[in-house]
Design a protein around this motif. Structure first.
Motif, mmCIF file in Angstrom:
data_model
loop_
_atom_site.group_PDB
_atom_site.id
_atom_site.type_symbol
_atom_site.label_atom_id
_atom_site.label_comp_id
_atom_site.label_asym_id
_atom_site.label_seq_id
_atom_site.Cartn_x
_atom_site.Cartn_y
_atom_site.Cartn_z
ATOM 1 N N THR A 97 -19.817 -56.292 9.212
ATOM 2 C CA THR A 97 -19.597 -56.092 7.781
ATOM 3 C C THR A 97 -18.876 -54.765 7.571
ATOM 4 O O THR A 97 -19.207 -53.761 8.202
ATOM 5 N N ALA A 98 -17.894 -54.759 6.703
ATOM 6 C CA ALA A 98 -17.108 -53.562 6.409
ATOM 7 C C ALA A 98 -16.986 -53.417 4.902
ATOM 8 O O ALA A 98 -16.505 -54.332 4.228
ATOM 9 N N ARG A 99 -17.411 -52.285 4.368
ATOM 10 C CA ARG A 99 -17.348 -52.079 2.919
ATOM 11 C C ARG A 99 -17.492 -50.599 2.616
ATOM 12 O O ARG A 99 -17.832 -49.776 3.475
ATOM 13 N N TRP A 100 -17.225 -50.251 1.351
ATOM 14 C CA TRP A 100 -17.379 -48.893 0.850
ATOM 15 C C TRP A 100 -18.750 -48.754 0.197
ATOM 16 O O TRP A 100 -19.133 -49.582 -0.621
ATOM 17 N N ASN A 101 -19.475 -47.710 0.556
ATOM 18 C CA ASN A 101 -20.782 -47.421 -0.019
ATOM 19 C C ASN A 101 -20.760 -46.044 -0.680
ATOM 20 O O ASN A 101 -20.072 -45.130 -0.201
ATOM 21 N N PRO A 102 -21.531 -45.856 -1.764
ATOM 22 C CA PRO A 102 -21.622 -44.523 -2.373
ATOM 23 C C PRO A 102 -22.196 -43.500 -1.399
ATOM 24 O O PRO A 102 -22.997 -43.833 -0.521
ATOM 25 N N LEU A 103 -21.796 -42.246 -1.589
ATOM 26 C CA LEU A 103 -22.156 -41.181 -0.653
ATOM 27 C C LEU A 103 -22.629 -39.945 -1.394
ATOM 28 O O LEU A 103 -22.032 -39.537 -2.393
ATOM 29 N N LEU A 104 -23.711 -39.333 -0.906
ATOM 30 C CA LEU A 104 -24.175 -38.020 -1.360
ATOM 31 C C LEU A 104 -23.866 -37.019 -0.265
ATOM 32 O O LEU A 104 -24.179 -37.253 0.914
ATOM 33 N N TYR A 105 -23.263 -35.886 -0.638
ATOM 34 C CA TYR A 105 -22.831 -34.892 0.352
ATOM 35 C C TYR A 105 -23.373 -33.512 0.001
ATOM 36 O O TYR A 105 -23.300 -33.077 -1.160
ATOM 37 N N THR A 106 -23.929 -32.800 0.982
ATOM 38 C CA THR A 106 -24.280 -31.385 0.859
ATOM 39 C C THR A 106 -23.889 -30.704 2.162
ATOM 40 O O THR A 106 -23.788 -31.347 3.223
ATOM 41 N N GLY A 107 -23.688 -29.389 2.104
ATOM 42 C CA GLY A 107 -23.266 -28.696 3.312
ATOM 43 C C GLY A 107 -23.486 -27.201 3.236
ATOM 44 O O GLY A 107 -23.667 -26.621 2.155
ATOM 45 N N LEU A 108 -23.480 -26.571 4.398
ATOM 46 C CA LEU A 108 -23.599 -25.120 4.548
ATOM 47 C C LEU A 108 -22.610 -24.684 5.617
ATOM 48 O O LEU A 108 -22.506 -25.320 6.676
ATOM 49 N N GLU A 109 -21.893 -23.604 5.335
ATOM 50 C CA GLU A 109 -20.893 -23.102 6.282
ATOM 51 C C GLU A 109 -21.042 -21.603 6.444
ATOM 52 O O GLU A 109 -21.266 -20.877 5.470
ATOM 53 N N ALA A 110 -20.933 -21.132 7.673
ATOM 54 C CA ALA A 110 -20.898 -19.705 8.000
ATOM 55 C C ALA A 110 -19.632 -19.456 8.800
ATOM 56 O O ALA A 110 -19.439 -20.050 9.864
ATOM 57 N N SER A 111 -18.760 -18.591 8.303
ATOM 58 C CA SER A 111 -17.461 -18.405 8.945
ATOM 59 C C SER A 111 -16.956 -16.993 8.690
ATOM 60 O O SER A 111 -17.477 -16.256 7.844
ATOM 61 N N PHE A 112 -15.921 -16.620 9.431
ATOM 62 C CA PHE A 112 -15.274 -15.325 9.236
ATOM 63 C C PHE A 112 -13.770 -15.512 9.377
ATOM 64 O O PHE A 112 -13.299 -16.473 9.990
ATOM 65 N N ILE A 113 -13.029 -14.573 8.805
ATOM 66 C CA ILE A 113 -11.575 -14.632 8.827
ATOM 67 C C ILE A 113 -11.070 -13.791 9.985
ATOM 68 O O ILE A 113 -11.334 -12.588 10.052
ATOM 69 N N ALA A 114 -10.379 -14.427 10.918
ATOM 70 C CA ALA A 114 -9.789 -13.747 12.064
ATOM 71 C C ALA A 114 -8.333 -13.439 11.744
ATOM 72 O O ALA A 114 -7.533 -14.365 11.548
ATOM 73 N N GLY A 115 -8.008 -12.160 11.681
ATOM 74 C CA GLY A 115 -6.676 -11.794 11.231
ATOM 75 C C GLY A 115 -6.587 -11.952 9.726
ATOM 76 O O GLY A 115 -7.445 -11.504 8.983
ATOM 77 N N ARG A 116 -5.566 -12.622 9.259
ATOM 78 C CA ARG A 116 -5.381 -12.812 7.823
ATOM 79 C C ARG A 116 -5.253 -14.278 7.424
ATOM 80 O O ARG A 116 -5.313 -14.582 6.240
ATOM 81 N N ARG A 117 -5.093 -15.171 8.383
ATOM 82 C CA ARG A 117 -4.821 -16.565 8.027
ATOM 83 C C ARG A 117 -5.723 -17.583 8.713
ATOM 84 O O ARG A 117 -5.658 -18.756 8.373
ATOM 85 N N ILE A 118 -6.558 -17.185 9.644
ATOM 86 C CA ILE A 118 -7.369 -18.127 10.402
ATOM 87 C C ILE A 118 -8.846 -17.907 10.079
ATOM 88 O O ILE A 118 -9.350 -16.785 10.154
ATOM 89 N N ARG A 119 -9.519 -18.988 9.728
ATOM 90 C CA ARG A 119 -10.968 -18.941 9.515
ATOM 91 C C ARG A 119 -11.648 -19.709 10.650
ATOM 92 O O ARG A 119 -11.284 -20.842 10.965
#
Length: 212
Positions: free
Chosen positions: A132-154
């Motif tokens: 079976t293939a179909r679209w189902n509703p989705l609930l999304y939550t998230g947490l991110e920890a990151s830093f910027i290396a240089g000026r353009r890369i995270r």
């Protein structure tokens, strides 16, 4: 003459120090509120303590995201992922969730930046052996920890939680009524064996983004 002697050092001081101060402030704000495009790869896991973990195994997943600094203090994040969950039996599940979320950067003066995210969307789900293939509703939550290396890369890590809602749908007619067909899977012909369950997954991955 005395006025001229005082004027030139003042002008020299303004042109020497003021542009650097303005540039540093602009660069700081530029790094905080910029467009971003990136991807991630890592572990895709059925959520512990749910029926999903009793059926499916952990696998490798990956995804992409785009982050826009709007509205107000929030970011708008658009993204998606792909994972194929296998099991020790013939069961398998392919998930392709697509989501839109608001991301809030926690205002901490640290080299590492933290984002809290929440939103929703739809997930394209392919279930086997029923295929079976179909679209189902989705609930999304998230947490991110990151830093910027240089000026353009995270660079960082992220944890996402997806809840795919299946219980809002009706049982297909071919499984509601005991009608047999040579093309039906005999394991699914008993309507009492067909049940709808929500699926819970969490993802832990390494993320790399480019700032624009």
């Amino acid at each position: 003459m005395n006025f001229t002697k005082q004027l030139f050092p003042s002008i020299f001081f303004i042109f020497l120090f003021l542009p650097g101060s303005i540039f540093s402030q602009t660069l700081e704000e530029y790094n905080k509120r910029r467009y971003e495009l990136g991807g991630w790869v890592g572990a895709a896991n059925p959520m512990p303590g749910t029926p999903t973990v009793q059926i499916l195994d952990t696998t490798l997943g990956g995804g992409f995201y785009a982050r826009i600094p709007w509205p107000w203090v929030f970011y708008t994040e658009l993204g998606g992922s792909y994972a194929v969950f296998l099991s020790r039996s013939e069961r398998a599940l392919t998930t392709i969730p697509i989501y839109a979320a608001l991301a809030y950067q926690i205002p901490l003066e640290l080299p590492i930046q933290f984002f809290l995210k929440g939103g929703g969307g739809y997930a394209y789900v392919v279930a086997r052996p029923a295929d079976t293939a179909r679209w189902n509703p989705l609930l999304y939550t998230g947490l991110e920890a990151s830093f910027i290396a240089g000026r353009r890369i995270r660079i960082g890590v992220r944890v996402d939680y997806n809840k795919i809602f299946e219980t809002n749908m009706d049982v297909p007619n071919q499984y509601r009524f005991p009608l047999a067909s040579p093309y039906d899977d005999p394991r699914l012909q008993n309507p009492a064996n067909y049940q709808l369950h929500n699926a819970d997954f969490f993802y832990f991955g390494l993320t790399v983004g480019v700032l624009f």
